[in-house]
Design a protein around this motif. Structure first.
Motif, PDB file in Angstrom:
ATOM      1  N   GLY A   1       3.062 -10.790 -17.024  1.00  0.00           N
ATOM      2  CA  GLY A   1       3.719  -9.487 -17.124  1.00  0.00           C
ATOM      3  C   GLY A   1       2.795  -8.373 -16.677  1.00  0.00           C
ATOM      4  O   GLY A   1       1.971  -8.549 -15.785  1.00  0.00           O
ATOM      5  N   VAL A   2       2.929  -7.202 -17.311  1.00  0.00           N
ATOM      6  CA  VAL A   2       2.104  -6.030 -16.994  1.00  0.00           C
ATOM      7  C   VAL A   2       1.439  -5.581 -18.290  1.00  0.00           C
ATOM      8  O   VAL A   2       2.090  -5.038 -19.182  1.00  0.00           O
ATOM      9  N   ASN A   3       0.136  -5.830 -18.410  1.00  0.00           N
ATOM     10  CA  ASN A   3      -0.599  -5.520 -19.633  1.00  0.00           C
ATOM     11  C   ASN A   3      -1.481  -4.284 -19.427  1.00  0.00           C
ATOM     12  O   ASN A   3      -2.704  -4.372 -19.360  1.00  0.00           O
ATOM     13  N   VAL A   4      -0.835  -3.132 -19.312  1.00  0.00           N
ATOM     14  CA  VAL A   4      -1.531  -1.867 -19.082  1.00  0.00           C
ATOM     15  C   VAL A   4      -1.048  -0.857 -20.117  1.00  0.00           C
ATOM     16  O   VAL A   4       0.151  -0.704 -20.327  1.00  0.00           O
ATOM     17  N   VAL A   5      -1.985  -0.159 -20.739  1.00  0.00           N
ATOM     18  CA  VAL A   5      -1.667   0.818 -21.779  1.00  0.00           C
ATOM     19  C   VAL A   5      -2.113   2.206 -21.337  1.00  0.00           C
ATOM     20  O   VAL A   5      -3.230   2.382 -20.832  1.00  0.00           O
ATOM     21  N   ASN A   6      -1.240   3.190 -21.514  1.00  0.00           N
ATOM     22  CA  ASN A   6      -1.545   4.619 -21.302  1.00  0.00           C
ATOM     23  C   ASN A   6      -1.674   5.055 -19.846  1.00  0.00           C
ATOM     24  O   ASN A   6      -2.164   6.153 -19.579  1.00  0.00           O
ATOM     25  N   TRP A   7      -1.247   4.227 -18.918  1.00  0.00           N
ATOM     26  CA  TRP A   7      -1.159   4.679 -17.531  1.00  0.00           C
ATOM     27  C   TRP A   7       0.217   5.288 -17.281  1.00  0.00           C
ATOM     28  O   TRP A   7       1.220   4.772 -17.794  1.00  0.00           O
ATOM     29  N   PRO A   8       0.299   6.337 -16.457  1.00  0.00           N
ATOM     30  CA  PRO A   8       1.621   6.814 -16.041  1.00  0.00           C
ATOM     31  C   PRO A   8       2.306   5.759 -15.181  1.00  0.00           C
ATOM     32  O   PRO A   8       1.641   4.951 -14.518  1.00  0.00           O
ATOM     33  N   MET A   9       3.624   5.753 -15.193  1.00  0.00           N
ATOM     34  CA  MET A   9       4.370   4.731 -14.465  1.00  0.00           C
ATOM     35  C   MET A   9       4.002   4.710 -12.982  1.00  0.00           C
ATOM     36  O   MET A   9       3.934   3.639 -12.369  1.00  0.00           O
ATOM     37  N   SER A  10       3.741   5.880 -12.402  1.00  0.00           N
ATOM     38  CA  SER A  10       3.404   5.937 -10.983  1.00  0.00           C
ATOM     39  C   SER A  10       2.144   5.139 -10.669  1.00  0.00           C
ATOM     40  O   SER A  10       2.052   4.445  -9.656  1.00  0.00           O
ATOM     41  N   ARG A  11       1.160   5.215 -11.572  1.00  0.00           N
ATOM     42  CA  ARG A  11      -0.089   4.496 -11.322  1.00  0.00           C
ATOM     43  C   ARG A  11       0.063   3.000 -11.590  1.00  0.00           C
ATOM     44  O   ARG A  11      -0.526   2.173 -10.897  1.00  0.00           O
ATOM     45  N   ILE A  12       0.872   2.659 -12.585  1.00  0.00           N
ATOM     46  CA  ILE A  12       1.146   1.244 -12.830  1.00  0.00           C
ATOM     47  C   ILE A  12       1.799   0.612 -11.600  1.00  0.00           C
ATOM     48  O   ILE A  12       1.398  -0.460 -11.141  1.00  0.00           O
ATOM     49  N   LEU A  13       2.800   1.304 -11.062  1.00  0.00           N
ATOM     50  CA  LEU A  13       3.502   0.779  -9.892  1.00  0.00           C
ATOM     51  C   LEU A  13       2.568   0.673  -8.690  1.00  0.00           C
ATOM     52  O   LEU A  13       2.603  -0.313  -7.942  1.00  0.00           O
ATOM     53  N   LEU A  14       1.703   1.682  -8.503  1.00  0.00           N
ATOM     54  CA  LEU A  14       0.752   1.660  -7.391  1.00  0.00           C
ATOM     55  C   LEU A  14      -0.172   0.455  -7.513  1.00  0.00           C
ATOM     56  O   LEU A  14      -0.376  -0.295  -6.544  1.00  0.00           O
ATOM     57  N   SER A  15      -0.738   0.245  -8.686  1.00  0.00           N
ATOM     58  CA  SER A  15      -1.668  -0.856  -8.897  1.00  0.00           C
ATOM     59  C   SER A  15      -0.973  -2.212  -8.787  1.00  0.00           C
ATOM     60  O   SER A  15      -1.474  -3.132  -8.126  1.00  0.00           O
ATOM     61  N   TYR A  16       0.191  -2.315  -9.393  1.00  0.00           N
ATOM     62  CA  TYR A  16       0.918  -3.592  -9.405  1.00  0.00           C
ATOM     63  C   TYR A  16       1.322  -4.007  -7.990  1.00  0.00           C
ATOM     64  O   TYR A  16       1.091  -5.152  -7.571  1.00  0.00           O
ATOM     65  N   PHE A  17       1.887  -3.068  -7.240  1.00  0.00           N
ATOM     66  CA  PHE A  17       2.341  -3.427  -5.896  1.00  0.00           C
ATOM     67  C   PHE A  17       1.187  -3.519  -4.909  1.00  0.00           C
ATOM     68  O   PHE A  17       1.282  -4.233  -3.903  1.00  0.00           O
ATOM     69  N   ALA A  18       0.067  -2.873  -5.199  1.00  0.00           N
ATOM     70  CA  ALA A  18      -1.131  -3.062  -4.378  1.00  0.00           C
ATOM     71  C   ALA A  18      -1.611  -4.514  -4.501  1.00  0.00           C
ATOM     72  O   ALA A  18      -1.963  -5.157  -3.498  1.00  0.00           O
ATOM     73  N   SER A  19      -1.602  -5.037  -5.719  1.00  0.00           N
ATOM     74  CA  SER A  19      -1.993  -6.433  -5.917  1.00  0.00           C
ATOM     75  C   SER A  19      -0.998  -7.384  -5.256  1.00  0.00           C
ATOM     76  O   SER A  19      -1.378  -8.402  -4.674  1.00  0.00           O
ATOM     77  N   LYS A  20       0.295  -7.042  -5.317  1.00  0.00           N
ATOM     78  CA  LYS A  20       1.311  -7.854  -4.628  1.00  0.00           C
ATOM     79  C   LYS A  20       1.081  -7.843  -3.115  1.00  0.00           C
ATOM     80  O   LYS A  20       1.190  -8.877  -2.440  1.00  0.00           O
ATOM     81  N   TYR A  21       0.772  -6.671  -2.584  1.00  0.00           N
ATOM     82  CA  TYR A  21       0.506  -6.522  -1.146  1.00  0.00           C
ATOM     83  C   TYR A  21      -0.694  -7.369  -0.728  1.00  0.00           C
ATOM     84  O   TYR A  21      -0.645  -8.102   0.267  1.00  0.00           O
ATOM     85  N   VAL A  22      -1.769  -7.280  -1.505  1.00  0.00           N
ATOM     86  CA  VAL A  22      -2.973  -8.046  -1.178  1.00  0.00           C
ATOM     87  C   VAL A  22      -2.689  -9.539  -1.249  1.00  0.00           C
ATOM     88  O   VAL A  22      -3.124 -10.312  -0.386  1.00  0.00           O
ATOM     89  N   ARG A  23      -1.927  -9.945  -2.247  1.00  0.00           N
ATOM     90  CA  ARG A  23      -1.595 -11.363  -2.386  1.00  0.00           C
ATOM     91  C   ARG A  23      -0.762 -11.851  -1.195  1.00  0.00           C
ATOM     92  O   ARG A  23      -0.968 -12.961  -0.685  1.00  0.00           O
ATOM     93  N   LEU A  24       0.162 -11.016  -0.743  1.00  0.00           N
ATOM     94  CA  LEU A  24       1.001 -11.361   0.407  1.00  0.00           C
ATOM     95  C   LEU A  24       0.171 -11.505   1.678  1.00  0.00           C
ATOM     96  O   LEU A  24       0.336 -12.465   2.439  1.00  0.00           O
ATOM     97  N   ILE A  25      -0.739 -10.556   1.897  1.00  0.00           N
ATOM     98  CA  ILE A  25      -1.530 -10.563   3.132  1.00  0.00           C
ATOM     99  C   ILE A  25      -2.557 -11.694   3.129  1.00  0.00           C
ATOM    100  O   ILE A  25      -2.717 -12.407   4.117  1.00  0.00           O
ATOM    101  N   THR A  26      -3.267 -11.857   2.024  1.00  0.00           N
ATOM    102  CA  THR A  26      -4.375 -12.805   1.993  1.00  0.00           C
ATOM    103  C   THR A  26      -3.961 -14.223   1.632  1.00  0.00           C
ATOM    104  O   THR A  26      -4.708 -15.169   1.899  1.00  0.00           O
ATOM    105  N   ARG A  27      -2.795 -14.367   0.991  1.00  0.00           N
ATOM    106  CA  ARG A  27      -2.296 -15.668   0.509  1.00  0.00           C
ATOM    107  C   ARG A  27      -3.123 -16.208  -0.649  1.00  0.00           C
ATOM    108  O   ARG A  27      -3.033 -17.409  -0.964  1.00  0.00           O
ATOM    109  N   MET A  28      -3.908 -15.362  -1.294  1.00  0.00           N
ATOM    110  CA  MET A  28      -4.628 -15.797  -2.486  1.00  0.00           C
ATOM    111  C   MET A  28      -3.651 -15.971  -3.647  1.00  0.00           C
ATOM    112  O   MET A  28      -2.767 -15.142  -3.839  1.00  0.00           O
ATOM    113  N   ASP A  29      -3.839 -17.020  -4.419  1.00  0.00           N
ATOM    114  CA  ASP A  29      -3.001 -17.233  -5.598  1.00  0.00           C
ATOM    115  C   ASP A  29      -3.624 -16.504  -6.792  1.00  0.00           C
ATOM    116  O   ASP A  29      -4.039 -17.112  -7.785  1.00  0.00           O
TER     117      ASP A  29
END
Length: 243
Positions: A126-154
């Protein structure tokens, strides 16, 4: 937690550093802590020096001439650790976004499951982040998704900064060929570990946004991560990425 070093880079962490030193070093007498301070104008280094008297031969300070970036601080720390023959090396923030009580969790996984790299992950369950604004959570979460897509790292949390390395893995990486200095440094280190077929394990942790001091995040750091990951992957395709 023998032969273990925690590395914490600092820049203007006066409000956090004394509390963090105590939180880390009082939980296990075998832990060592290295603070790498980039000439903080708020006097962070002086607080560390005062605490070195309380924790002799366990608390260390490296002072650098100016603000040189997260990545270069960790590279400096890795080399320092390798020269002193530590077996396990942690990366950790000074602002309590990484809970010091989770150090033993990452260490135990690294030792007992013989991992080369253990990641304290915000997104493996899931998403285990406390006290971040939703905008920053989404930025961080989808940045990790983007990196995973590009690099194919599991890896679910590719930008995580709370990690434990075996130094045997760090010895295989040419630390002088790490290119990124901001948060993309975290991605580059994980990608090179992945290319080396290291055993990487993610464990869920709760990330809590800082309550004291100011974040060092900037648009330049984000741009480096987005553009740099694509360039890094292309170089790996054509055999130009030095590990």
């Amino acid at each position: 937690m023998k032969n273990t070093l925690i590395i914490i880079p600092t820049y203007n962490e006066l409000e956090n550093i004394q509390l963090m030193i105590k939180a880390v070093l009082t939980q296990n007498e075998d832990l060592h802590l290295l603070i790498i301070d980039d000439n903080s104008p708020d006097g962070t280094a002086e607080i560390v020096k005062n605490n070195m008297l309380l924790f002799p031969n366990r608390l260390f300070l490296e002072e650098r001439s100016g603000k040189q970036g997260l990545g270069t601080a960790y590279i400096h720390g890795f080399k320092w650790a390798l020269n002193r023959h530590y077996e396990y090396v942690f990366e950790m923030d000074a602002d309590f976004s990484h809970n010091p009580n989770d150090l033993s969790l990452l260490y135990d996984v690294c030792v007992n499951k013989k991992a080369d790299l253990v990641i304290g992950s915000r997104y493996v369950k899931g998403v285990n982040v406390v006290n971040w604004p939703m905008s920053r959570i989404l930025l961080s979460y989808f940045a990790s998704k983007y990196v995973r897509l590009i690099t194919r790292m599991d890896i679910h949390d590719t930008t995580a900064g709370f990690v434990c390395y075996r130094t045997s893995l760090l010895q295989k990486i040419n630390l002088d060929k790490i290119n990124f200095v901001g948060y993309a440094f975290q991605i580059e280190m994980k990608f090179k570990a992945y290319l080396l077929k290291a055993k990487i394990i993610e464990v869920p942790v709760i990330f809590t946004d800082r309550s004291r001091g100011q974040s060092k995040m900037s648009s330049g750091i984000i741009h480096e991560a987005v553009a740099g990951v694509l360039i890094m992957k292309i170089k790996s395709w054509i055999g130009k990425l030095e590990i």
